[in-house]
Enzyme design. Sequence first.
Site, PDB file in Angstrom:
ATOM      1  CE  LYS A  12      -3.169   2.345   3.267  1.00 56.43           C
ATOM      2  NZ  LYS A  12      -2.049   3.561   3.523  1.00 56.43           N
ATOM      3  CE  LYS A  17       5.048   0.989  -2.355  1.00 56.73           C
ATOM      4  NZ  LYS A  17       4.106   1.698  -1.448  1.00 56.73           N
ATOM      5  CE  LYS A  43       6.058   8.798  -3.539  1.00 56.57           C
ATOM      6  NZ  LYS A  43       5.224   7.593  -3.744  1.00 56.57           N
ATOM      7  CG  ASP A 129      -3.322  -2.008  -5.010  1.00 55.86           C
ATOM      8  OD1 ASP A 129      -2.758  -2.946  -5.422  1.00 55.86           O
ATOM      9  OD2 ASP A 129      -4.161  -1.867  -4.316  1.00 55.86           O
TER      10      ASP A 129
HETATM   11  N1  LIG Z   1      10.094   1.245  10.176  1.00 55.00           N
HETATM   12  C1  LIG Z   1       9.907   2.405  10.257  1.00 55.00           C
HETATM   13  N2  LIG Z   1       9.888   3.132  11.255  1.00 55.00           N
HETATM   14  C2  LIG Z   1       9.525   4.402  11.352  1.00 55.00           C
HETATM   15  N3  LIG Z   1       9.191   5.258  10.105  1.00 55.00           N
HETATM   16  C3  LIG Z   1       9.042   4.284   9.134  1.00 55.00           C
HETATM   17  C4  LIG Z   1       9.354   2.975   8.982  1.00 55.00           C
HETATM   18  N4  LIG Z   1       8.999   2.751   7.954  1.00 55.00           N
HETATM   19  C5  LIG Z   1       8.752   3.746   7.085  1.00 55.00           C
HETATM   20  N5  LIG Z   1       8.803   4.692   7.949  1.00 55.00           N
HETATM   21  C6  LIG Z   1       8.372   5.986   7.495  1.00 55.00           C
HETATM   22  O1  LIG Z   1       7.181   6.023   6.588  1.00 55.00           O
HETATM   23  C7  LIG Z   1       7.264   6.998   5.702  1.00 55.00           C
HETATM   24  C8  LIG Z   1       6.687   6.321   4.497  1.00 55.00           C
HETATM   25  O2  LIG Z   1       7.729   5.260   3.931  1.00 55.00           O
HETATM   26  P1  LIG Z   1       8.092   4.815   2.558  1.00 55.00           P
HETATM   27  O3  LIG Z   1       8.437   6.291   1.724  1.00 55.00           O
HETATM   28  O4  LIG Z   1       9.034   3.953   2.578  1.00 55.00           O
HETATM   29  O5  LIG Z   1       6.814   4.354   2.096  1.00 55.00           O
HETATM   30  P2  LIG Z   1       6.346   3.852   0.478  1.00 55.00           P
HETATM   31  O6  LIG Z   1       5.766   2.749   0.858  1.00 55.00           O
HETATM   32  O7  LIG Z   1       7.703   3.619  -0.239  1.00 55.00           O
HETATM   33  O8  LIG Z   1       5.336   5.195   0.215  1.00 55.00           O
HETATM   34  P3  LIG Z   1       4.911   5.388  -1.255  1.00 55.00           P
HETATM   35  O9  LIG Z   1       3.952   4.437  -1.639  1.00 55.00           O
HETATM   36  O10 LIG Z   1       4.415   6.796  -1.151  1.00 55.00           O
HETATM   37  O11 LIG Z   1       6.159   5.274  -2.190  1.00 55.00           O
HETATM   38  C9  LIG Z   1       8.955   7.506   5.385  1.00 55.00           C
HETATM   39  O12 LIG Z   1       8.990   8.774   5.201  1.00 55.00           O
HETATM   40  C10 LIG Z   1       9.413   6.856   6.683  1.00 55.00           C
HETATM   41  O13 LIG Z   1       9.960   7.933   7.604  1.00 55.00           O
HETATM   42 MG   LIG Z   2       8.106   4.623  -2.212  1.00 48.80          MG
END
Ligand SMILES: Nc1ncnc2c1ncn2[C@@H]1O[C@H](COP(=O)(O)OP(=O)(O)OP(=O)(O)O)[C@@H](O)[C@H]1O
Ligand SMILES: [Mg+2]
Lengths: 275, 444
Positions: A12, A17, A43, A129
Amino acid sequence: MKELRQIAVYGKGGIGKSTTCSNLSAALSNQGYRVLQIGCDPKADSTKNLVGDQKKLSVLEQLKLKKNAVLDDIVTKGFANTYCIEAGGPEPGFGCAGRGIITAMEIVEKLNVFQELDIDIVIYDVLGDVVCGGFAVPLRMSFAKEVYLVTSGETMALYAANNISKAIKRFGERSSVRLGGIICNQRNAYLEHEVVEKLADKISTQVISWIPRDNIVQECEMKNKTVVEGAPDSAQAKVYDDLASKIIANTNMVIPTPLDDEGFDLMIKQPLMMD
Amino acid sequence: MDKSKTVKLSSLVSAIDKELIEIGECIDMHQFCAFWGAYDVFSYFDDIVLLVHGTSGCTANRHFLSAMGHKDFCDSKTHLTTNMKENDIIFGGEQKLIDALNETAEKYPDKNIAVLTNCCTDIIGDDVQGCIESLPEELRSRIVFMNTGGYSGKSYRDGTENAFRLLAEKLYDFSCCGSGTPNKTVNLFLRRWIWDPSKTNEIKNIINDLAIIGVEVNEIFDHGFNTEKLKKMGKADLNVALCPFFSRGFLDQLYNLGGIGYSDAAAPVGLDATVSWLKNIAEKLGIDADIMADERVSALSLERDRLREKIGEGRKCVIWNQTGDRLLSLIGFAKELGMKPIVVGVEPSAIREKMHIFRKEVLEGGLDATVYASKYIDEIRELVGELDDPIIFCNDNYFSGKKVFRYRFAHNNIYGLEGAKSMYAELTKVLDTEPNKYSLFLEE
Ligand SMILES: Nc1ncnc2c1ncn2[C@@H]1O[C@H](COP(=O)(O)OP(=O)(O)OP(=O)(O)O)[C@@H](O)[C@H]1O
Ligand SMILES: [Mg+2]
């Protein structure tokens, strides 16, 4: 010829991720593997904590500028010699991001990136997704064979994970795409362990790692760093290193058995109804 | 004849009309999609330049389509496209469209601009209307836009008729409607895809036929049309079309907005249909004319009697023609010659698409035939084999040793007295010559 492992990470939006992928890439690199991380997201922020201050254009931005981009135009070397590519894509509300991913992947293939850089492991960090065929491209023939789902114990994250496993099932039935497990990026949701275990069980897979929620992630992020780079001695860095080892050793590859909407609803509610 | 495969045309039309038959989306294989329909209509106008927002293939193909040309001629007009490429599909082509519109407006300061889209643009969802709205009023007022991506099921007919409607709304100046002195004039709408010399011929013939009821032609909707001529159409008392399928959207609008009525008679194919066509026009214009008393009409009537005798009363004929309006014309033609038509290769989707014609001719007008529900050559051959020396109406000869009336509508006289005369002559020739033992497929 050595075997190239290609791993796709789905989950999600905002679930963690990119954070997980870049820490995983960094950890794998530290373990001696030649790693390439490909951000499949308009992005173009997947590898930002690996490349730090270096600014490079995404594959599609390059395509916009010139017809025949070369390897150096799209690959950036990040922390611990990780290689990083961002597919990029259109602005929100314009064009077709899915088509963008398809084109970006075609370019990566055409430039023979994996062979040129002698890569051992490719990690695809794919947007939220499987919204359209374009975002399923990393799962198609000749790309990723292993998929990991990032989720927390929150309903919508679990729902997305179940949904994505539907796509994995479909591709798995006609190719060797398999689900390698669930990575639980914990949000400390109510009964998180129970419900994530439950989902893993229902869709016939394992929880390969429990990643704690820790502010060290944000602290390192402020300095454009992964935890592996910014806080190498922390417990959190150890978790990512552990995840890397487990993924390398993982042989539990399945065609998932996703739940239908009704079954999913029941699964979510059951642990809550136990007492 | 396999009875389980036969049905009365009237029952089939009625079932389709009542939506009792499930029909999938289907684009008429003879006429393509809405993009082509709209393109055809806008191309009639010399003072409209077409800009296709999308990939270039649809535009480029046009030059070589057989329907777009004829002997010694192919469509060599300038056709403009934004020529979308991979980048535009990924990042959106809106800026390209705006740039192209500005460039077009500058290059063609005297023309209006019709913007059409093809499938790619529709799939990625470029906001074409929004782009046009964002332009300055003086440019915006020169632009008409139609969303014509064909993949979503919009048919050729949607394309032509919506383009006609749009044209009437946008370009027609209704101020001069009714300004002409009532003098029994009509605007003539030709069939589409007709080129010289057949076109000049057809115009001449129809003008002669209309003279029988004392009617003159005001304007002709033909290639090289323009908004000035469109305006002058307002002076006519009635609109008449040769093909009841093409231009109906326009006729409706001219009636609704400008108060000019139209004749809704079937296409004038054969003597009977031509006489009813003229009668219908005469009635609408309040003219009392004895059409049968006309010399040419009575001469042709004798000719037809001779042919009718040669054919023999009640002879079976098999009609294979997928375009609905022509199918009806040929059924009428066969009937006036005393034949019993069996139609094959009928596409239910084509009937649904042209329901207004089928409803009028078949359900209300009582035109009927037997439908043999097959479009497969082997089955149709089998059917033909079972019949006693039938005449086959077909565009190509798939039937060696049989009497095949191969009369293509394209590039041939079909309408009015001259059309009937040519068709009678051709059919006579078929009956008088030994059937060919070679067919398109086999030699026996
Ligand atoms: N284990 C964790 N502990 C604390 N903060 C976390 C952790 N994992 C992720 N985050 C925080 O959550 C935020 C979102 O994470 P991330 O960008 O990796 O998500 P994503 O799934 O890649 O999002 P997107 O779908 O928008 O690409 C990040 O800014 C990070 O600071
Ligand atoms: Mg991401």
